[in-house]
Design a protein around this motif. Structure first.
Motif, PDB file in Angstrom:
ATOM      1  N   LEU A 110       6.038   7.185  -6.630  1.00  0.00           N
ATOM      2  CA  LEU A 110       6.170   7.757  -7.866  1.00  0.00           C
ATOM      3  C   LEU A 110       7.667   7.849  -8.543  1.00  0.00           C
ATOM      4  O   LEU A 110       7.742   8.831  -9.590  1.00  0.00           O
ATOM      5  CB  LEU A 110       5.724   9.294  -7.659  1.00  0.00           C
ATOM      6  N   VAL A 137       1.226  11.524   1.523  1.00  0.00           N
ATOM      7  CA  VAL A 137       1.872  12.128   0.480  1.00  0.00           C
ATOM      8  C   VAL A 137       3.123  12.469   0.326  1.00  0.00           C
ATOM      9  O   VAL A 137       3.710  12.391  -0.816  1.00  0.00           O
ATOM     10  CB  VAL A 137       0.915  13.306   0.530  1.00  0.00           C
ATOM     11  N   LEU A 144       2.491   4.054  -2.213  1.00  0.00           N
ATOM     12  CA  LEU A 144       2.420   4.430  -3.658  1.00  0.00           C
ATOM     13  C   LEU A 144       3.666   5.318  -4.006  1.00  0.00           C
ATOM     14  O   LEU A 144       4.043   6.444  -3.485  1.00  0.00           O
ATOM     15  CB  LEU A 144       1.276   5.385  -3.667  1.00  0.00           C
ATOM     16  N   MET A 193       5.027   9.780  -1.340  1.00  0.00           N
ATOM     17  CA  MET A 193       5.213  10.032  -2.742  1.00  0.00           C
ATOM     18  C   MET A 193       6.106  11.059  -3.320  1.00  0.00           C
ATOM     19  O   MET A 193       6.770  10.820  -4.386  1.00  0.00           O
ATOM     20  CB  MET A 193       3.691  10.321  -3.344  1.00  0.00           C
ATOM     21  N   LEU A 252      -2.434  -0.475 -11.828  1.00  0.00           N
ATOM     22  CA  LEU A 252      -3.511  -0.135 -11.795  1.00  0.00           C
ATOM     23  C   LEU A 252      -4.606  -0.902 -12.863  1.00  0.00           C
ATOM     24  O   LEU A 252      -5.556  -1.364 -12.539  1.00  0.00           O
ATOM     25  CB  LEU A 252      -3.712   1.414 -11.693  1.00  0.00           C
ATOM     26  N   LEU A 262       2.938   2.064 -12.429  1.00  0.00           N
ATOM     27  CA  LEU A 262       1.692   2.402 -11.711  1.00  0.00           C
ATOM     28  C   LEU A 262       0.692   2.339 -12.734  1.00  0.00           C
ATOM     29  O   LEU A 262      -0.468   1.533 -12.143  1.00  0.00           O
ATOM     30  CB  LEU A 262       1.769   3.915 -11.302  1.00  0.00           C
ATOM     31  N   GLY A 276       0.796  -1.393   0.005  1.00  0.00           N
ATOM     32  CA  GLY A 276       0.009   0.132   0.141  1.00  0.00           C
ATOM     33  C   GLY A 276       0.812   1.478   0.211  1.00  0.00           C
ATOM     34  O   GLY A 276       0.411   2.115   0.510  1.00  0.00           O
TER      35      GLY A 276
END
Lengths: 314, 308
Positions: free
Chosen positions: A58, A110, A56, A113, A251, A247, A54
């Motif tokens: 970037l 956040v 994320l 990321m 997804l 990603l 979990g």
């Protein structure tokens, strides 16, 4: 039949199917399929962190590029053979992901990321800055005669296909083992409820760090093999675009499923392949799919199949 | 030329960067502060502003100043409208969930950028400035007769650049007045403090969100319109300002207006100075690494009270 047996049978069946496909595919799709399988390994690495833990990221292009440049630079400038260079590629993935991972443990949500984005941007700029060695956007081309391990010429389409299939099989087995082991269950628990998992006495930080290193190393393996099989390393592979791709693939295929990365990469590869024949603005498809996926299918294709019936899919 | 004039030149260029950057970063910070949304597509609104300015200025005949004024009046509201549509169609429907909005705005970034590539094309296009007189800058020096003015060769700026700085200052004061002195600002701050309580007091939170997203995009677009006579309009031009305004917002502390402005000055000026002495790539590497470490070790920024 137990669920464990069923899932092994399904995944090995897909590997067998891909093995047979090699004899019937026309040459263009044969080459595309090899590329898709290597990129699937990148997506599977990404999925360990994003889908199961979990987190994320970037900035996975940093790990992909670490493997790619670990291999290509040691072959180009130290004149190493492909075998040892591949190990260097993997090791640079381990070192980079361990270093970045230790810093990332201090951030959540956040901030996680943005920090991953910033580190990978710094990595991309570093590749450009040392253009003397990496040749920046133009990239390095690995000579065809150097691309062989133990006498097997990896630039030959057939052996390239088998090498890609072998890599993907290893990644599938690793993913399945992780998901079925206690380690994978703790990762899912962290994804579902961080605090409760901590309360149950699990060392969250250690599990997160292991997930980052595993995920980064799988991505680096994909990067190193991509460079070895297709003979090219360029700065584009370190750019933001290549952090967004995994990603998107995960997804689309379904985050937190072992087969999702493969299905997502397969679909998106052909979607972009078809649309780039029509327009130069092929990233429009990628952007549009990202928006549509977040709006209408946050579970992805395989996730949707799992929700509707095959509950045992890992 | 000695070192002094170089530094003054660097500071002036830096002030122009800081002016545009602060408009963009205040937009980004407002959107984050009120909506808790990290808008990755913010740079594209900047680009859309610049491209619209090129289009509007090009379609109005006569004096270039007329076209530019029309662009300044029309481009930001049009971009804001686009943002409001995006908010209603996408962000509202995913409930402003932080992770999903980031993914969705990344998608939006590519959609806007690639649509611009398809319509506007891959070339960089200029817009003529409404006025552009060269201004030389005098320095003081000691001569035998005491202090005297002299004009070093090459040290100067244009009246347009000074106007950009002044325009940005005026706009920032206007934003500050809007936030602190008006009913609309009060509603915005109430929504920022506590969404649930604001809803209970019959504040139309969804409409506030849409208008804040539009306002943020409009500010970015205004930055784009102001910069386009200095830097040409191009479909990839939103990338670097996005990165810089992220840096500004993070260092200034998310949601803190004074912090954002101080950080914009800091980043703009150091960008101007550093790019004289170092290669721009090295300067960018240092800046991105600095931000990453900043977020790792001091996530609340210099002025912010809460962490990201």
């Amino acid at each position: 039949m137990s669920e464990l047996k069923k899932s092994w049978l399904l995944h090995l069946g897909i590997v067998a199917l891909l093995f047979v496909l090699q004899f019937v595919l026309p040459s263009y799709h044969h080459a595309s399929m090899a590329r898709i399988m290597v990129l699937t390994c990148y997506a599977m690495g990404y999925n360990i962190l994003f889908g199961y833990t979990g987190l994320l990221s970037l900035g996975h292009a940093l790990f992909f590029a670490a493997g790619m440049y670990g291999l290509s630079l040691s072959m180009q400038h130290l004149e190493w053979l492909a075998g040892p260079a591949l190990i260097i590629g993997l090791l640079s993935g381990v070192v980079v992901s361990l270093t970045i991972g230790l810093l990332l443990l201090r951030t959540t949500g956040v901030a996680f990321m943005i920090v991953t984005l910033m580190f990978s941007q710094a990595g991309y700029l570093t590749v450009l800055y040392f253009g003397e060695f990496t040749r920046g956007d133009e990239g390095l081309v690995i000579q065809q005669e150097l691309r062989s391990i133990a006498g097997i010429d990896l630039s030959d389409p057939t052996s390239r296909y088998f090498a890609a299939l072998l890599l993907m099989t290893i990644c599938i087995i690793v993913s399945l083992r992780v998901v079925q082991a206690g380690f994978g269950r703790v990762l899912v628990a962290i994804r579902e409820n961080n605090e409760r998992t901590r309360m149950l006495g699990y060392d969250i930080q250690r599990h997160k760090l292991s997930a980052i290193v595993l995920s980064g190393t799988m991505s680096a393996a994909a990067g190193a093999c991509y460079c070895l099989l297709f003979g090219y390393a360029g700065a584009t592979f370190a750019s933001v675009q290549y952090s967004i791709f995994p990603l998107l693939w995960v997804l689309l295929g379904g985050a937190g499923t072992v087969l999702g990365p493969f299905v997502g990469t397969l679909f998106m590869f052909y979607l972009i392949d078809l649309s780039s024949g029509l327009t130069t603005a092929y990233m429009l498809i990628a952007g549009f799919s990202l928006v549509m996926l977040t709006l209408f299918a946050p579970q992805g294709l395989v996730g949707e199949i799992r929700r509707r019936g095959l509950r045992w899919l890992p | 030329m000695e070192l002094g004039p170089y530094i003054i030149l660097g500071l002036l260029e830096g002030l122009v960067t800081a002016a545009v950057l602060s408009l963009m970063a205040v937009g980004l910070s407002l959107v984050f502060g009120v909506m808790r949304v990290v808008n990755v597509a913010h740079g594209e609104f900047f680009m859309v502003g610049a491209v619209l300015a090129w289009w509007i200025a090009g379609s109005i005949e006569g004096n270039p100043a007329l076209g530019f004024v029309a662009a300044m009046l029309l481009a930001p509201p049009l971009t804001a409208g686009l943002a409001v549509i995006a908010d209603q169609l996408i962000l509202k429907r995913i409930g402003y969930d932080p992770e999903r909005t980031i993914v969705a705005t990344i998608g939006l970034l590519y959609v806007i950028q690639q649509l611009t590539l398809m319509t506007f094309g891959p070339d960089a296009r200029p817009v003529e400035a409404p006025f552009n007189n060269r201004l030389s800058i005098p320095l003081l020096e000691w001569t035998n007769d005491g202090l005297a003015l002299y004009w070093p060769w090459g040290l100067g700026t244009t009246s347009y650049k000074i106007a950009v700085i002044l325009a940005a200052l005026t706009l920032l004061v206007a934003i500050w007045l809007l936030m602190t002195r008006t009913r609309y600002g009060l509603i915005m701050r109430a929504t920022q403090l506590d969404r649930e309580t604001a809803l209970a007091f019959a504040i139309p939170v969804n409409r506030v969100y849409a208008s804040v997203f539009g306002l943020g995009a409009g500010l970015a677009a205004l930055g784009g319109v102001l910069i386009v006579p200095i830097q040409q309009a191009h479909y990839l031009m939103g990338h670097d300002p996005l990165l810089l305004s992220f840096i500004v917002v993070i260092i200034g502390g998310l949601g803190s207006l004074p912090g954002t402005i101080v950080a914009a000055l800091l980043i703009g000026l150091s960008d101007g100075i550093i790019s004289i002495f170092f290669s721009p790539t090295l300067a960018k590497i240092i800046a991105t690494l600095a931000v990453a470490f900043f977020l790792v070790f001091r996530p609340q920024g210099f002025f912010g009270k809460r962490a990201l």
